[in-house]
Structure formats: C-alpha cells, structure tokens
Design a protein around this motif. Structure first.
Motif, mmCIF file in Angstrom:
data_model
loop_
_atom_site.group_PDB
_atom_site.id
_atom_site.type_symbol
_atom_site.label_atom_id
_atom_site.label_comp_id
_atom_site.label_asym_id
_atom_site.label_seq_id
_atom_site.Cartn_x
_atom_site.Cartn_y
_atom_site.Cartn_z
ATOM 1 N N ASP A 11 16.612 31.656 48.117
ATOM 2 C CA ASP A 11 15.776 32.841 48.327
ATOM 3 C C ASP A 11 14.735 33.058 47.238
ATOM 4 O O ASP A 11 14.242 34.159 47.068
ATOM 5 N N ASP A 12 14.416 32.031 46.489
ATOM 6 C CA ASP A 12 13.328 32.152 45.521
ATOM 7 C C ASP A 12 12.236 31.163 45.895
ATOM 8 O O ASP A 12 12.516 29.980 46.088
ATOM 9 N N THR A 13 10.997 31.675 45.970
ATOM 10 C CA THR A 13 9.867 30.785 46.193
ATOM 11 C C THR A 13 9.315 30.483 44.807
ATOM 12 O O THR A 13 8.808 31.380 44.140
ATOM 13 N N ALA A 14 9.437 29.224 44.375
ATOM 14 C CA ALA A 14 9.081 28.939 42.987
ATOM 15 C C ALA A 14 8.210 27.696 42.875
ATOM 16 O O ALA A 14 8.445 26.686 43.548
ATOM 17 N N ILE A 15 7.204 27.812 42.026
ATOM 18 C CA ILE A 15 6.338 26.663 41.734
ATOM 19 C C ILE A 15 6.075 26.634 40.234
ATOM 20 O O ILE A 15 5.818 27.667 39.611
ATOM 21 N N SER A 16 6.192 25.447 39.654
ATOM 22 C CA SER A 16 5.925 25.276 38.224
ATOM 23 C C SER A 16 5.048 24.071 38.001
ATOM 24 O O SER A 16 5.039 23.134 38.816
ATOM 25 N N LEU A 53 15.190 34.434 57.510
ATOM 26 C CA LEU A 53 14.385 35.401 56.749
ATOM 27 C C LEU A 53 13.834 34.717 55.494
ATOM 28 O O LEU A 53 12.666 34.897 55.118
ATOM 29 N N ALA A 54 14.684 33.892 54.875
ATOM 30 C CA ALA A 54 14.240 33.149 53.670
ATOM 31 C C ALA A 54 13.068 32.251 54.032
ATOM 32 O O ALA A 54 12.058 32.197 53.329
ATOM 33 N N LYS A 55 13.180 31.561 55.175
ATOM 34 C CA LYS A 55 12.105 30.670 55.616
ATOM 35 C C LYS A 55 10.810 31.462 55.801
ATOM 36 O O LYS A 55 9.739 31.062 55.345
ATOM 37 N N ARG A 56 10.918 32.606 56.467
ATOM 38 C CA ARG A 56 9.731 33.414 56.740
ATOM 39 C C ARG A 56 9.067 33.874 55.432
ATOM 40 O O ARG A 56 7.856 33.829 55.269
ATOM 41 N N GLU A 116 1.876 30.520 59.442
ATOM 42 C CA GLU A 116 1.308 31.399 58.409
ATOM 43 C C GLU A 116 0.980 30.601 57.147
ATOM 44 O O GLU A 116 -0.040 30.824 56.495
ATOM 45 N N LEU A 117 1.852 29.655 56.834
ATOM 46 C CA LEU A 117 1.603 28.778 55.675
ATOM 47 C C LEU A 117 0.369 27.912 55.948
ATOM 48 O O LEU A 117 -0.496 27.746 55.074
ATOM 49 N N ALA A 147 14.814 26.850 54.874
ATOM 50 C CA ALA A 147 14.089 27.206 53.643
ATOM 51 C C ALA A 147 13.569 25.942 52.951
ATOM 52 O O ALA A 147 12.408 25.874 52.531
ATOM 53 N N LEU A 148 14.426 24.920 52.884
ATOM 54 C CA LEU A 148 14.023 23.660 52.236
ATOM 55 C C LEU A 148 12.778 23.067 52.905
ATOM 56 O O LEU A 148 11.869 22.571 52.249
#
Ligand code: KG4
Ligand code: ZN
Length: 429
Positions: A11-16, A53-56, A116-117, A147-148
């Motif tokens: 449930d975290d959208t993360a980019i580094s 919901l996580a995917k959305r 949407e993406l 989600a993945l």
C-alpha cells in the motif's frame, strides 16, 4: 550509476533515485531522491490493505510520485514549453518517441489495464528529455499481484520510452539490503553517509507485514531460508491485535506507542508483566527449529479481551488495560524473535546480523536486539535499516537493483515486455 527504483507491492507507492558505486565488492550509495505516497488513509477504514483499492491508488499516484522524485533528484531536464499544460502526445514537438507512433502504441498496450496511469504517463513523459539514469529496478514480488503489476507496467513503459534496462527485484531482498543505505534522517535528500558493509556469512531476520523469515546469506545475493512463520507474520499479528484493541491501522506503530506508555512508567517488561493477572504465550519459543507462529498469540489476546467486560474496557480502566496488553503482546513477539535469532546465531555463527522489514522500525525491538547482541554475541555486527527505511520504500529496491545489475541480471529493453511479470509468492533464493 543511477538507478530508478519502483515499489508498489503493497500500500505504498514509492519511487527513489539512488546513485551506486563500488560494485559488489564495496557497494556504496547516495540517495538522490526518495518519495513515498502512503495509502494508509484509504485502507484504514477497511482495517487492512484491500488489493484492488491498492491498485487503484498506485495507478493514480505513480506519475505524480515519479515527477516529484525526478524533480528532487534534479533529473528533469529539457522540458518543453508545454509543461503544465494539458499536452497531447501528438502536440509535442521535442519528444523522442511520441510523434513516431510505434513507441506510443506500445505504451498504450502496456498500460491498457491502467487507463488513469496511461493518461498521466502520456501527459508527462513526452514533455521530458530521457533522464540520466542507467537502469530501472522494480519489485516483481512477493506482494499483492494487482498492486505489483502497476509498478511493473510503469517500469516496462519507461524502459521502452527511455531505452533503459529493467531489473526485477525481490521485495524481501530489498528489505535485507536496506541496511546498506546511508544512515541518518532522510529529510535532507541527497544523503551520502558512510558505507556499511555486510560481512559473510550473514544472518537476516525479515519481519514485515507479510513475512517473518530467518535467512542465511553466504555471499552477496545468495540466500537460504532456515525458518519462517507457519501462519501469521509478525507485522500481521501487530495489525490484527491492534484491531482487537480498537487501535488504528497500521497496528505496529499504534501498539508500540501504547507499549511505550507502559515502559515510560518504569514498569518492567517480561512474561506476564508486573501485577498482570494474565500471561500471554510465546508460541514455539522452545521448538527445535527456526520457525515461528504468531496466530496463537493473537488468539490469546482475543480470548483475554473476551474475559474483560466491555464496560470495563470502555471505562476509565480500559486504557491502562490496553496499555498493559499492548506492552505484553509486543514483548511476546520480541521474546520469540530474539530467542529464535539467538538460536540461529549459535548454530550458524554469522559475522553480521541484519534485522529488517516494517517491524524492525519498532524501537523496543531495536533496543533489545542491540542489548542482547552486545551482551552475548559482541563479535556479531548488528545492522538495522535507518528507521524510515524499515518500512516499505523504493530506495531498498534501487539498492537491490544495483547489486543485481552487477550480477548481470538486467533485462534488455527489447526483452522486458515479454519477461517481466508479477509473482505474488516469489521466494527468496
Ligand atoms: O515492510 P512493511 O512496510 O510492509 C511489508 O512488506 O509487509 O511492513 C509493514 C508492517 C505492518 O504490519 C506494520 O504494522 C509493521 O510493519 N510495523 C511495525 C512498526 N512499524 C510498522 N510493527 C511494530 N512496530 C512498529 N513500530
Ligand atoms: Zn515490505
């Protein structure tokens, strides 16, 4: 080299964006940017993570998070004057791919299930000169497959447009190598810090919301699982017990805050706690293997709460009871984790102990592991991630990606579309 890491397993959208050097011999890293968009609020009312919901949420958040990360790392260059306007791909003049049509159609196909993406991607990416990155690392498992897929599909689309290789990363390997990130607070981006090294053999205890595993690392990227949970993961138990105690999701931080009130009163920790009429079990603490089980502990808390009248729980005494239960539960988890880890230290005599994953953010756990190692295993070096990297993030994915890249595991852009896939139950090996 610079790696863009993408993490969307839960449930975290993360980019580094991470700069790595030193290869496998002496890896060292600089975090150029780390952005995490937490979905906690969206899932809180459900009491846990809802996969679709996580995917959305990932679908909505990925491009804004990417934009922020690239901006923080100062990698956004060559923007066209259209920035900020609603630019359609066919209106773009300075674009390496939009006008040619082939890549455009391929991107549309890759992101067909995430409209949407796709829309945000097409508005943002064509306005951008390809950033100076060398590879894209993305979590492919374990985790929630819907989600993945969002992170994987973004990685595939970016790789295609920017012509960069993709490195598939195991989320659990990410947690393990999170200890290699520079120390200190991540508030100031561009953190460098002194390099930490792992001496082999190393023992890793992964404690997260989905996993509790003891792993022997004989060398870089070589793993053998020696023990794991037979039912609930440690973090899952924290989350479930928090629900029983009417605490908010995620349960780990909430329980740890309550437990702190208990210890701040100078009360001792230990089985049964001071003046407690109950004693929570320490499941499998003496079993001859390295496995864990936490569901019985959660059930013990449920039975205990059932014995306490609701009026008492909701009354003036309720909070102090919950504080005691939270402290005893947390101590029971730490007792079991510590006992099994000590047993593995005795048997395998590693040079390094790594404790990572969301539950390793727990202060009491950190203190007790530190104290026990100093007392009984002073020769073993304890490595913990900087607390903000205990929980899910994409820095750890970029770090693992860097190491895997050096092992030659990057997929060439032309191969990536066919080969990358989400593996919900991916095993560490
Ligand atoms: O590693 P992580 O962010 O996600 C997974 O890969 O699962 O771990 C999340 C888990 C949750 O169960 C959460 O309750 C737990 O880590 N957690 C904690 C603490 N912070 C997060 N558990 C105990 N104490 C904490 N301070
Ligand atoms: Zn995790």
């Amino acid at each position: 080299m610079i790696i863009l890491g993408i993490e969307t397993s839960c449930d975290d959208t993360a980019i580094s964006l991470v700069k790595g050097s030193g290869g496998l011999r002496r890896p060292r890293f600089q975090i150029l940017a780390q952005v995490i968009s937490s979905q906690t609020a969206a899932h809180a009312s459900w009491g846990g993570v809802v996969p679709n919901l996580a995917k959305r949420e990932h679908t909505k958040n990925l491009v804004p998070v990417l934009r922020e990360a690239l901006g923080k790392a100062k990698l956004i260059k060559g923007l066209t004057l259209h920035l900020g306007l609603k630019v359609k791909p066919w209106q773009i003049k300075v674009t390496p791919w939009g006008s040619k049509g082939i890549a455009f159609n391929a991107v549309k196909k890759i992101l067909a299930r995430e409209p949407e993406l796709l829309e945000q991607f097409l508005e943002f990416i064509p306005t951008l000169a390809p950033p100076k990155i060398d590879a894209i690392a993305v979590t492919v498992g374990p985790g929630l497959e819907p989600a993945l897929w969002t992170g994987i599909n973004l990685a595939r689309a970016l790789a295609l447009v920017w012509k960069k290789p993709v490195i598939p990363v195991n989320h659990l390997e990410g947690h393990i190598v999170s200890v290699l990130a520079p120390r200190g607070r991540l508030l100031g981006q561009g953190l460098k810090g002194r390099p930490w090294s792992i001496k082999f053999p190393a023992l890793a205890l992964i404690v997260s919301g989905g996993h509790t595993e003891l792993v022997i690392m004989s060398d870089w990227l070589k793993y053998k699982i020696i023990g794991q949970t037979r039912d609930d993961a440690a973090g899952e138990a924290f989350d479930k017990v928090a629900r029983l105690l009417d605490l908010p999701y995620p349960g780990g931080p909430a329980i740890s805050e309550l437990a702190k009130i208990y210890t701040n009163q100078g009360l001792p920790l230990g089985q049964g706690l001071k003046d407690s009429p109950w004693s929570l079990p320490r499941p499998m603490i003496n079993s001859p293997d390295f496995d864990f089980s936490f569901s019985g502990l959660k059930t013990a808390v449920r039975y205990l709460l059932q014995k306490i009248p609701r009026t008492v729980l909701d009354g003036s005494q309720g909070l102090s009871l919950k504080i005691k239960i939270a402290a005893d539960f947390q101590q029971a988890v730490v007792d079991v984790l510590l006992a099994k880890t000590a047993k593995a230290l005795e048997k395998y005599r590693p040079k390094t102990l790594i404790v990572a994953g969301g539950v390793s953010a727990n202060q009491s756990l950190r203190q007790q592991f530190g104290a026990r190692l100093a007392a009984d295993y002073p020769e073993v070096k304890l490595l913990l991630p900087t607390p903000s990297l205990s929980i899910d993030n994409a820095t750890m994915i970029a770090l693992a990606g860097y190491l895997r890249f050096y092992r030659g595991e990057a997929l060439l852009p032309s191969l990536k579309a066919a080969l990358l896939k989400a593996e919900g139950r991916l095993v560490l090996k």
